[in-house]
Design a protein around this motif. Structure first.
Motif, PDB file in Angstrom:
ATOM      1  N   THR A  61       0.852  -1.192   0.000  1.00 16.15           N
ATOM      2  CA  THR A  61       0.000   0.000   0.000  1.00 16.15           C
ATOM      3  C   THR A  61       0.885   1.238   0.000  1.00 16.15           C
ATOM      4  O   THR A  61       1.944   1.250   0.619  1.00 16.15           O
ATOM      5  N   SER A  62       0.454   2.291  -0.676  1.00 19.18           N
ATOM      6  CA  SER A  62       1.295   3.484  -0.703  1.00 19.18           C
ATOM      7  C   SER A  62       1.395   4.065   0.707  1.00 19.18           C
ATOM      8  O   SER A  62       0.459   3.957   1.508  1.00 19.18           O
ATOM      9  N   SER A  64       1.330   7.097   1.501  1.00 15.31           N
ATOM     10  CA  SER A  64       0.359   8.172   1.737  1.00 15.31           C
ATOM     11  C   SER A  64      -1.009   7.590   2.113  1.00 15.31           C
ATOM     12  O   SER A  64      -1.706   8.148   2.968  1.00 15.31           O
ATOM     13  N   ASP A  65      -1.398   6.478   1.531  1.00 15.27           N
ATOM     14  CA  ASP A  65      -2.670   5.863   1.946  1.00 15.27           C
ATOM     15  C   ASP A  65      -2.580   5.320   3.376  1.00 15.27           C
ATOM     16  O   ASP A  65      -3.485   5.527   4.178  1.00 15.27           O
ATOM     17  N   TYR A  69      -5.294   7.238   5.956  1.00 17.10           N
ATOM     18  CA  TYR A  69      -6.578   6.530   6.107  1.00 17.10           C
ATOM     19  C   TYR A  69      -6.409   5.657   7.346  1.00 17.10           C
ATOM     20  O   TYR A  69      -5.853   4.563   7.278  1.00 17.10           O
ATOM     21  N   MET A 134      -4.787  -3.483   3.801  1.00 22.72           N
ATOM     22  CA  MET A 134      -3.576  -2.848   3.291  1.00 22.72           C
ATOM     23  C   MET A 134      -2.446  -3.877   3.366  1.00 22.72           C
ATOM     24  O   MET A 134      -2.595  -4.945   3.963  1.00 22.72           O
ATOM     25  N   ILE A 277      -7.251  -1.074  -0.067  1.00 23.28           N
ATOM     26  CA  ILE A 277      -7.055   0.386  -0.046  1.00 23.28           C
ATOM     27  C   ILE A 277      -5.936   0.783  -0.994  1.00 23.28           C
ATOM     28  O   ILE A 277      -4.856   0.182  -0.984  1.00 23.28           O
ATOM     29  N   GLY A 278      -6.181   1.817  -1.778  1.00 21.30           N
ATOM     30  CA  GLY A 278      -5.115   2.367  -2.620  1.00 21.30           C
ATOM     31  C   GLY A 278      -5.170   1.857  -4.036  1.00 21.30           C
ATOM     32  O   GLY A 278      -6.161   1.313  -4.489  1.00 21.30           O
ATOM     33  N   SER A 280      -4.890   2.699  -8.189  1.00 21.79           N
ATOM     34  CA  SER A 280      -5.635   3.690  -8.942  1.00 21.79           C
ATOM     35  C   SER A 280      -6.231   3.012 -10.154  1.00 21.79           C
ATOM     36  O   SER A 280      -5.856   1.892 -10.523  1.00 21.79           O
ATOM     37  N   SER A 290      -8.427   0.926  -7.531  1.00 19.48           N
ATOM     38  CA  SER A 290      -9.171   1.445  -6.397  1.00 19.48           C
ATOM     39  C   SER A 290     -10.523   0.755  -6.254  1.00 19.48           C
ATOM     40  O   SER A 290     -11.248   0.596  -7.226  1.00 19.48           O
TER      41      SER A 290
END
Ligand code: MTE
Length: 319
Positions: A61-62, A64-65, A69, A134, A277-278, A280, A290
């Motif tokens: 998972t990134s 930033s996510d 979150y 994640m 999660i995450g 795109s 996503s």
């Protein structure tokens, strides 16, 4: 798969003092005087010690996510609240009270508690009871290392954990006065001693962000995420099963064990699948775009490692 390709400084990986303690052990010398001159090669040395075979066959998972979150109700119940509000929490100094059935009880300064314990990276699946998931590269160590350090007495059967309860720095506490603060969690001692049960002090090659439970949290990858209690200030060894926050709030929905189990639905939703999660929409063709769903595996994919802990239990039942 490694995340250690970017040019991070050693101080990004662990809280500086933790790193220096490790340096003292590795180098057998005082860290005083060398701390400001440590070259990146030293950082690389430390990283060598942090790599492990704990990984999963799934996209990470990134960052930033994973850091925006979050669930950390002490900072609010919205997924974005922890990131917005957790910077108020003072994580240094930090001490952890260790008490109950242990040979060496006390208020341990974090540095003392972690001294001599090597940090390692472990990439784990993380499955929330809310049916999202994640994949996170944690940095930390097996919880059993702390248990060994404090000397668990033979009568102990459970480990109880407690989160910081400091309303002046945790705006979600005052905003939600009927929630039974402080947040508490627990494991059976044999679960806690399973090598997968981890104390994390970092993630994504850096110190743990406050919203993810700085400066130390539990990560129990075969259980629903709420068992992975954040920002721990107390560890108690006991011979009776400890109360846990979500079990107190809704015992019919959140059991003490709460092992990830796709065959036992939450009373209000299915646990058979999870939302990843995450990703795109540009990753169409991969299962990770996503909103993608994946089937949830038994014990979140850690069946081989942990199933024997529950050999007497009927896995079609709620625990
Ligand atoms: N720990 C405390 N103290 N307070 C919390 O609200 N939420 C839990 C767990 N630990 C929570 C907590 C839940 S429900 C989940 S899913 C995970 O933290 C989320 O961890 P993450 O934000 O690092 O993904």
């Amino acid at each position: 798969m490694t995340i250690f390709q970017n040019k991070l400084k050693y101080s990004d990986v662990t809280p500086k003092k933790v790193f220096l303690n490790r340096r003292q052990i590795i180098a057998g010398t005082s860290a005083v005087g060398i701390s400001s001159y440590l070259p990146n090669s030293v950082y690389a040395d430390v990283l060598k010690h942090t790599k492990t075979n704990y990984t999963v066959d799934a996209e990470i998972t990134s960052k930033s996510d994973a850091t925006s979150y979050n669930n950390f109700y002490e900072f609010g119940t919205g997924k974005g609240d922890p990131k917005n509000n957790a910077s108020m929490m003072q994580t240094s100094p930090w001490s952890v009270k260790v008490n109950g059935l242990v040979n060496n009880p006390g208020d341990y300064d974090l540095d003392d508690l972690l001294a001599g314990i090597d940090l390692e990276e472990r990439i784990y699946r993380f499955r929330c009871v809310e049916a999202w998931s994640m994949v996170v590269p944690w940095i930390g160590f097996s919880l059993s290392k702390i248990l060994d350090k404090v000397g668990v007495q033979s009568k102990a059967k459970y480990v109880a954990f407690q989160t910081l309860n400091r309303p002046s720095e945790m705006v979600g506490i005052g905003a939600n006065p009927r929630f039974p603060w402080p947040y508490v969690e627990g494991l059976r001692l044999d679960e806690a001693r399973n090598p997968l049960a981890m104390i994390a002090t970092g993630m994504y090659g850096e110190s743990l962000p406050n919203q993810n439970g700085a400066p130390l949290r539990l990560v129990v990858p075969w259980k629903y995420g709420f068992k992975s209690i954040k920002s721990i200030v107390r560890i108690t060894l006991t011979d009776t099963q400890p109360e846990t926050t979500w079990n107190k709030l809704a015992p019919q929905e959140y059991g003490f064990y709460s092992n990830v189990n796709p065959t036992v639905d939450h009373p209000r939703w299915s646990q058979a699948t999870e939302r990843v999660i995450g990703g795109s929409i540009f990753k169409l063709g991969s299962p990770l775009f996503s909103g993608a769903k994946r089937d949830t595996p038994m014990f979140n994919g850690y069946e081989e490692e942990v199933a024997s802990l529950y050999s007497g239990m009927d896995l079609s039942k709620f625990y």
